[in-house]
Design a protein around this motif. Structure first.
Motif, PDB file in Angstrom:
ATOM      1  N   ASN A 114       5.387   4.665   1.073  1.00  0.00           N
ATOM      2  CA  ASN A 114       5.934   4.001  -0.102  1.00  0.00           C
ATOM      3  C   ASN A 114       5.765   4.906  -1.310  1.00  0.00           C
ATOM      4  OD1 ASN A 114       6.466   1.562   1.403  1.00  0.00           O
ATOM      5  ND2 ASN A 114       4.249   1.355   1.471  1.00  0.00           N
ATOM      6  N   SER A 115       6.756   5.786  -1.517  1.00  0.00           N
ATOM      7  CA  SER A 115       6.624   6.841  -2.516  1.00  0.00           C
ATOM      8  C   SER A 115       6.542   6.330  -3.948  1.00  0.00           C
ATOM      9  CB  SER A 115       7.761   7.856  -2.383  1.00  0.00           C
ATOM     10  OG  SER A 115       9.007   7.223  -2.529  1.00  0.00           O
ATOM     11  N   PHE A 133       3.055   6.582  -5.132  1.00  0.00           N
ATOM     12  CA  PHE A 133       2.400   7.883  -4.976  1.00  0.00           C
ATOM     13  C   PHE A 133       3.314   8.949  -5.563  1.00  0.00           C
ATOM     14  CE2 PHE A 133       1.353  11.637  -2.372  1.00  0.00           C
ATOM     15  CZ  PHE A 133      -0.026  11.598  -2.357  1.00  0.00           C
ATOM     16  N   ASN A 134       2.843   9.688  -6.517  1.00  0.00           N
ATOM     17  CA  ASN A 134       3.656  10.705  -7.170  1.00  0.00           C
ATOM     18  C   ASN A 134       3.581  12.002  -6.362  1.00  0.00           C
ATOM     19  OD1 ASN A 134       5.000  12.466  -8.812  1.00  0.00           O
ATOM     20  ND2 ASN A 134       3.846  11.969 -10.665  1.00  0.00           N
ATOM     21  N   GLN A 135       4.606  12.244  -5.539  1.00  0.00           N
ATOM     22  CA  GLN A 135       4.609  13.413  -4.657  1.00  0.00           C
ATOM     23  C   GLN A 135       4.645  14.730  -5.423  1.00  0.00           C
ATOM     24  OE1 GLN A 135       7.328  13.343  -1.331  1.00  0.00           O
ATOM     25  NE2 GLN A 135       7.265  11.118  -1.264  1.00  0.00           N
ATOM     26  N   GLU A 136       5.192  14.734  -6.635  1.00  0.00           N
ATOM     27  CA  GLU A 136       5.268  15.974  -7.404  1.00  0.00           C
ATOM     28  C   GLU A 136       3.887  16.517  -7.755  1.00  0.00           C
ATOM     29  OE1 GLU A 136       7.491  13.310  -8.868  1.00  0.00           O
ATOM     30  OE2 GLU A 136       8.911  14.046  -7.388  1.00  0.00           O
ATOM     31  N   GLY A 151       0.828  -1.197   0.000  1.00  0.00           N
ATOM     32  CA  GLY A 151       0.000   0.000   0.000  1.00  0.00           C
ATOM     33  C   GLY A 151       0.862   1.245   0.000  1.00  0.00           C
ATOM     34  N   ILE A 152       0.216   2.378  -0.048  1.00  0.00           N
ATOM     35  CA  ILE A 152       0.940   3.645  -0.037  1.00  0.00           C
ATOM     36  C   ILE A 152       1.604   3.877   1.318  1.00  0.00           C
ATOM     37  CG2 ILE A 152       0.664   6.160  -0.195  1.00  0.00           C
ATOM     38  CD1 ILE A 152      -1.520   5.665  -2.268  1.00  0.00           C
ATOM     39  N   ASP A 198       1.992  20.349   1.863  1.00  0.00           N
ATOM     40  CA  ASP A 198       0.971  20.251   2.907  1.00  0.00           C
ATOM     41  C   ASP A 198       0.007  19.113   2.621  1.00  0.00           C
ATOM     42  OD1 ASP A 198       2.138  22.351   4.200  1.00  0.00           O
ATOM     43  OD2 ASP A 198       0.496  23.758   3.887  1.00  0.00           O
ATOM     44  N   ASP A 199      -0.347  18.884   1.356  1.00  0.00           N
ATOM     45  CA  ASP A 199      -1.234  17.769   1.010  1.00  0.00           C
ATOM     46  C   ASP A 199      -0.578  16.437   1.343  1.00  0.00           C
ATOM     47  OD1 ASP A 199      -3.195  19.489   0.089  1.00  0.00           O
ATOM     48  OD2 ASP A 199      -2.533  19.362  -1.994  1.00  0.00           O
ATOM     49  N   TYR A 200       0.705  16.316   1.044  1.00  0.00           N
ATOM     50  CA  TYR A 200       1.455  15.101   1.370  1.00  0.00           C
ATOM     51  C   TYR A 200       1.456  14.876   2.884  1.00  0.00           C
ATOM     52  CZ  TYR A 200       5.605  12.485   2.705  1.00  0.00           C
ATOM     53  OH  TYR A 200       6.467  11.618   3.325  1.00  0.00           O
TER      54      TYR A 200
END
Length: 154
Positions: free
Chosen positions: A78-79, A82-85, A3-4, A90-92
């Motif tokens: 687990n990046s 999930f595309n952090q860009e 999972g994420i 703040d959302d992250y």
């Protein structure tokens, strides 16, 4: 499939119970105060702790006891899933805090119920919480802690 967020367990940082002898039954009020903090690893910020606590009976005579439970949850973000860009920082942060808090809550709730059931009054069972609303109504800067407070799981 990973999972994420991976939950690697939790530990109890603190549990306290104190009976109050001058309790006034007419002023009884259940008003839990919550503590939520996040701290990340210095070496790899995808590893983080959520420190999640609850305190009851802080006001004088509001309950026949004072109780506090503080847990520390161990998580990994687990990046690769999930595309952090695509997201603001703040959302992250909100995503990781909201989801990790929701994962830890049943353990916190159970520990408090167990602790308060060991006396001669009814055990306290915390109501469910909408963590999306609960966390978003807090100042993010009050939740994030310096990474000196991070602990690796043992």
């Amino acid at each position: 499939m990973k999972g994420i967020i991976t939950f690697d367990g939790f530990k109890v940082d603190s549990m306290n119970y104190e009976r109050i002898s001058d309790y006034n039954e007419d002023s009884a009020k259940l008003a839990p105060e919550f503590l939520i903090k996040k701290t990340e690893s210095k070496d790899d910020p995808s590893y983080y702790n959520i420190i999640f606590g609850v305190r009851l009976g802080g006001e004088e005579g509001s309950l026949p006891f004072k109780a506090e439970v503080i847990l520390r949850g161990f998580f990994c973000f687990n990046s690769e899933d999930f595309n952090q860009e695509e997201y603001e920082i703040d959302d992250y942060q909100l995503f990781t805090i909201i989801n990790a808090s929701a994962i830890l809550f049943p353990y916190l709730r159970s520990a408090l119920t167990d602790l308060t059931s060991r006396s001669n009054h009814n055990p306290i069972i915390l109501p469910t919480i909408n963590f999306n609303e609960f966390i978003r109504n807090r100042d993010l800067s009050d939740i994030l802690m310096d990474n000196d407070f991070y602990e690796d799981i043992e």
